[in-house]
Design a protein around this motif. Structure first.
Motif, mmCIF file in Angstrom:
data_model
loop_
_atom_site.group_PDB
_atom_site.id
_atom_site.type_symbol
_atom_site.label_atom_id
_atom_site.label_comp_id
_atom_site.label_asym_id
_atom_site.label_seq_id
_atom_site.Cartn_x
_atom_site.Cartn_y
_atom_site.Cartn_z
ATOM 1 N N ARG A 110 0.865 -1.166 0.000
ATOM 2 C CA ARG A 110 0.000 0.000 0.000
ATOM 3 C C ARG A 110 0.913 1.230 0.000
ATOM 4 O O ARG A 110 1.625 1.492 0.961
ATOM 5 N N ILE A 111 0.918 1.948 -1.098
ATOM 6 C CA ILE A 111 1.850 3.057 -1.271
ATOM 7 C C ILE A 111 1.292 4.313 -0.628
ATOM 8 O O ILE A 111 0.146 4.696 -0.870
ATOM 9 N N SER A 113 2.281 8.228 -0.417
ATOM 10 C CA SER A 113 3.161 9.295 -0.892
ATOM 11 C C SER A 113 3.109 10.458 0.089
ATOM 12 O O SER A 113 2.029 10.852 0.543
ATOM 13 N N SER A 140 -1.687 7.614 -4.598
ATOM 14 C CA SER A 140 -0.369 6.983 -4.476
ATOM 15 C C SER A 140 0.669 7.595 -5.427
ATOM 16 O O SER A 140 1.821 7.176 -5.435
#
Length: 288
Positions: A110-111, A113, A140
């Motif tokens: 699970r990105i 940012s 993301s």
């Protein structure tokens, strides 16, 4: 007598097996954890064990008691005999945890940012109402997140990642169109009932609700309408993109004084004025 013999036989068998195949237990634990993309910390949380214990098990410095060993084997869906007597790293069909369990625990990639200032302090990015649909698609994408309006609020606790959302659909105490700041939740299994959270989902958009955690029962969160306007409803964890635990909110409108407070204030002023008039009359009469 039979139960006593069976129990002691298992204990003696385990003791003997540990002596000859301790390497399999440690290596199998490492192998199964890595195959399922679990960190030691995540595994410790799932099994309700300390991180130190998991580390000592994997390094062969300690072995669990029978109850804990059975719990670990059950968690990975392998038999006790497989766990301690078979090298699972050479088995082609190594058992894998259900995808939803890994997803809720953030062990499926699970990105997140983030953006930082030159001193590596994280910014709080603001998702405005007109950005909601774009955010759901590009949350993301680091370039998208970098272009969001950003600020820093030094009063918030450190060591957490925050994001601010302008809320259009809120059934909690925070007024509609207020800005709600949330702290990123990585492991959704740890959500407590009645926690106010920002839910980001393609199906629901960005909403602010109290949640009831039903992940262990049926892989869902129950989203509650505390104002009684609508029925509560469930969402599958696989349909959720992000969850942010309530940290603060900013109201852009100056709060109005409630009508009852105004009426009480006016009544008190009238009483004070009447009291002053009465005192003046008393003073005048006393001087006659």
């Amino acid at each position: 007598m039979a139960k006593f013999f069976a129990k002691n036989f298992i204990k003696n068998y385990l003791f003997f097996s540990n002596l000859i195949s301790l390497m399999f237990f440690s290596s199998n634990l490492r192998h199964l954890r890595r195959v399922n993309n679990l960190t030691q910390e995540a595994l410790a949380n799932h099994l309700e064990l300390s991180l130190k214990k998991i580390g000592s098990y994997e390094e062969g410095r300690a072995t669990p008691k029978l109850e804990a060993l059975l719990e670990i084997a059950n968690f990975f869906s392998v038999s006790l005999e497989q766990f301690i007597n078979q090298d699972l790293s050479v088995v082609q069909d190594t058992p894998a945890l259900p995808e939803l369990k890994k997803y809720a625990a953030a062990e499926r990639l699970r990105i997140l940012s983030i953006t930082q200032d030159r001193n590596e302090n994280e910014y709080i990015e603001l998702v405005r109402l007109d950005m909601e649909e774009d955010y759901i698609k590009g949350y993301s994408n680091i370039e998208f997140v970098a272009d969001l309006p950003k600020c820093q609020l030094p009063a918030l606790p450190l060591n957490q990642t925050y994001r601010a959302f302008e809320i259009s659909d809120s059934l909690l105490a925070a007024p509609t169109k207020s800005i709600v700041v949330g702290a990123f939740v990585a492991d959704w299994n740890g959500l407590k009932d009645d926690e106010p959270c920002i839910i980001v989902s393609e199906n629901t958009g960005v909403i602010f609700r109290k949640v009831k955690n039903r992940i262990a029962q049926n892989d869902t969160l129950l989203l509650e309408d505390t104002n009684g306007q609508f029925s509560s409803y469930s969402v599958l964890v696989e349909d959720i993109e992000e969850i942010w635990r309530f940290a603060a909110y900013i109201n852009l409108d100056f709060p109005e004084v409630p009508t009852q407070v105004n009426e009480l204030r006016q009544t008190m002023q009238k009483l004070q004025t009447a009291l002053e008039i009465l005192e003046n009359k008393t003073d005048e009469e006393s001087h006659k």
